[in-house]
Scaffold this motif. Structure first.
Motif, PDB file in Angstrom:
ATOM      1  N   PRO A  80      38.794  38.151 -44.794  1.00  0.00           N
ATOM      2  CA  PRO A  80      39.778  38.208 -43.712  1.00  0.00           C
ATOM      3  C   PRO A  80      39.092  38.077 -42.349  1.00  0.00           C
ATOM      4  O   PRO A  80      37.898  38.352 -42.211  1.00  0.00           O
ATOM      5  CB  PRO A  80      40.433  39.577 -43.868  1.00  0.00           C
ATOM      6  N   LEU A  81      39.865  37.682 -41.363  1.00  0.00           N
ATOM      7  CA  LEU A  81      39.337  37.441 -40.019  1.00  0.00           C
ATOM      8  C   LEU A  81      38.594  38.650 -39.463  1.00  0.00           C
ATOM      9  O   LEU A  81      37.538  38.503 -38.841  1.00  0.00           O
ATOM     10  CB  LEU A  81      40.482  37.034 -39.079  1.00  0.00           C
ATOM     11  N   ASN A  82      39.095  39.852 -39.707  1.00  0.00           N
ATOM     12  CA  ASN A  82      38.463  41.053 -39.138  1.00  0.00           C
ATOM     13  C   ASN A  82      37.113  41.376 -39.777  1.00  0.00           C
ATOM     14  O   ASN A  82      36.367  42.190 -39.242  1.00  0.00           O
ATOM     15  CB  ASN A  82      39.402  42.260 -39.232  1.00  0.00           C
ATOM     16  N   LEU A  84      34.969  38.742 -40.788  1.00  0.00           N
ATOM     17  CA  LEU A  84      34.157  37.527 -40.677  1.00  0.00           C
ATOM     18  C   LEU A  84      32.950  37.706 -39.762  1.00  0.00           C
ATOM     19  O   LEU A  84      31.860  37.214 -40.059  1.00  0.00           O
ATOM     20  CB  LEU A  84      35.032  36.357 -40.216  1.00  0.00           C
ATOM     21  N   HIS A  85      33.112  38.420 -38.671  1.00  0.00           N
ATOM     22  CA  HIS A  85      32.000  38.638 -37.738  1.00  0.00           C
ATOM     23  C   HIS A  85      30.816  39.285 -38.460  1.00  0.00           C
ATOM     24  O   HIS A  85      29.660  38.874 -38.295  1.00  0.00           O
ATOM     25  CB  HIS A  85      32.464  39.493 -36.551  1.00  0.00           C
ATOM     26  N   VAL A 117      36.020  31.295 -46.369  1.00  0.00           N
ATOM     27  CA  VAL A 117      36.579  31.523 -45.031  1.00  0.00           C
ATOM     28  C   VAL A 117      37.345  30.294 -44.575  1.00  0.00           C
ATOM     29  O   VAL A 117      37.044  29.172 -44.970  1.00  0.00           O
ATOM     30  CB  VAL A 117      35.482  31.878 -43.994  1.00  0.00           C
ATOM     31  N   ASN A 118      38.307  30.537 -43.718  1.00  0.00           N
ATOM     32  CA  ASN A 118      39.058  29.468 -43.083  1.00  0.00           C
ATOM     33  C   ASN A 118      38.152  28.855 -42.008  1.00  0.00           C
ATOM     34  O   ASN A 118      37.643  29.583 -41.154  1.00  0.00           O
ATOM     35  CB  ASN A 118      40.329  30.063 -42.473  1.00  0.00           C
ATOM     36  N   ASP A 121      39.027  29.905 -38.494  1.00  0.00           N
ATOM     37  CA  ASP A 121      38.625  31.283 -38.209  1.00  0.00           C
ATOM     38  C   ASP A 121      37.121  31.354 -37.921  1.00  0.00           C
ATOM     39  O   ASP A 121      36.687  32.036 -37.000  1.00  0.00           O
ATOM     40  CB  ASP A 121      38.961  32.205 -39.385  1.00  0.00           C
ATOM     41  N   ALA A 122      36.333  30.638 -38.723  1.00  0.00           N
ATOM     42  CA  ALA A 122      34.885  30.620 -38.509  1.00  0.00           C
ATOM     43  C   ALA A 122      34.555  30.048 -37.138  1.00  0.00           C
ATOM     44  O   ALA A 122      33.706  30.574 -36.414  1.00  0.00           O
ATOM     45  CB  ALA A 122      34.196  29.815 -39.609  1.00  0.00           C
ATOM     46  N   SER A 123      35.245  28.978 -36.759  1.00  0.00           N
ATOM     47  CA  SER A 123      35.023  28.364 -35.452  1.00  0.00           C
ATOM     48  C   SER A 123      35.336  29.342 -34.320  1.00  0.00           C
ATOM     49  O   SER A 123      34.583  29.446 -33.347  1.00  0.00           O
ATOM     50  CB  SER A 123      35.887  27.107 -35.326  1.00  0.00           C
ATOM     51  N   LYS A 124      36.443  30.073 -34.447  1.00  0.00           N
ATOM     52  CA  LYS A 124      36.823  31.041 -33.420  1.00  0.00           C
ATOM     53  C   LYS A 124      35.778  32.148 -33.276  1.00  0.00           C
ATOM     54  O   LYS A 124      35.380  32.497 -32.167  1.00  0.00           O
ATOM     55  CB  LYS A 124      38.182  31.679 -33.764  1.00  0.00           C
ATOM     56  N   ILE A 125      35.345  32.702 -34.402  1.00  0.00           N
ATOM     57  CA  ILE A 125      34.375  33.807 -34.357  1.00  0.00           C
ATOM     58  C   ILE A 125      33.022  33.309 -33.849  1.00  0.00           C
ATOM     59  O   ILE A 125      32.360  33.989 -33.057  1.00  0.00           O
ATOM     60  CB  ILE A 125      34.240  34.480 -35.741  1.00  0.00           C
TER      61      ILE A 125
END
Length: 155
Positions: A80-82, A84-85, A117-118, A121-125
Motif C-alpha cells: 500500500p502507498l503508506n 512504500l516509503h 507496487v503501482n 505510486d512509486a513515482s510519487k514517493i
C-alpha cells in the motif's frame, strides 16, 4: 533471495541468500548446521526429524519464531502507498540507488524483493524523497532518474 531468521531466547541469527544459495531442498541442512553450532554454544534446542518437506511438518516447525522468506518461490504481495516509503528506504540502504535508477527499474527491483507496487505510486514517493533530499533527481531525454549522492571526503 531467501532470508532465514532463527530466534532462540535472546539469540537471533539471520541468514541472507545473497551470501549463498538456499532452496527448499537445502534449507533443512542449513537449519541443522546452525542448530549444531548453537548447541555447541550451549543453546538448548529441541531435536527434530531429518525429513524436510514443504508445506508439511518440517524442521522449521520445531523451532519457535523461525521465519523463512523466499520471494522467488512465493507470490509477491501488494504494497500500500503508506508502506512504500519504507520499502524504498530498504532499497536505498541496500545500495540500489548508488546508480541512477528510473521508476520502472525501481518497480522491477521491488518486485524482485517480493513487493508489487503501482508505478504511479512509486513515482510519487520517489519525487517526495527527492524533494526532501533523501534521494537526488536527474533528467535525461525526458526520463527521470533517482539516486543517492555520495558525499566526497576532503583530505
Amino acid at each position: 533471495m531467501a532470508k532465514i531468521k532463527l530466534r532462540i531466547g535472546d539469540n537471533e541469527i539471520e541468514i541472507d541468500s545473497r551470501d549463498f544459495y538456499v532452496d527448499n531442498h537445502t534449507i533443512g541442512k542449513v537449519i541443522e548446521n546452525i542448530t549444531m553450532l548453537l548447541q555447541e554454544s550451549s543453546a538448548r534446542i529441541m531435536p527434530y526429524s531429518t525429513e524436510y518437506g514443504v508445506g508439511e511438518s518440517n524442521a522449521l516447525s520445531s523451532l519457535e519464531n523461525a521465519e523463512v522468506y523466499e520471494p522467488e518461490f512465493g507470490e509477491p504481495v501488494f504494497v500500500p502507498l503508506n508502506e512504500l516509503h519504507g520499502k524504498l528506504l530498504i532499497l536505498s540502504k541496500n545500495s540500489f540507488f548508488d546508480k541512477p535508477r528510473t521508476v520502472s527499474e525501481t518497480v522491477n527491483e521491488l518486485r524482485e524483493h517480493g513487493w508489487i507496487v503501482n508505478p504511479l505510486d512509486a513515482s510519487k514517493i520517489l519525487a517526495k524523497m527527492a524533494f526532501s533530499k533523501e534521494l537526488r533527481k536527474g533528467k535525461q531525454d525526458d526520463r527521470s532518474f533517482y539516486f543517492v549522492q555520495k558525499e566526497l571526503l576532503a583530505n
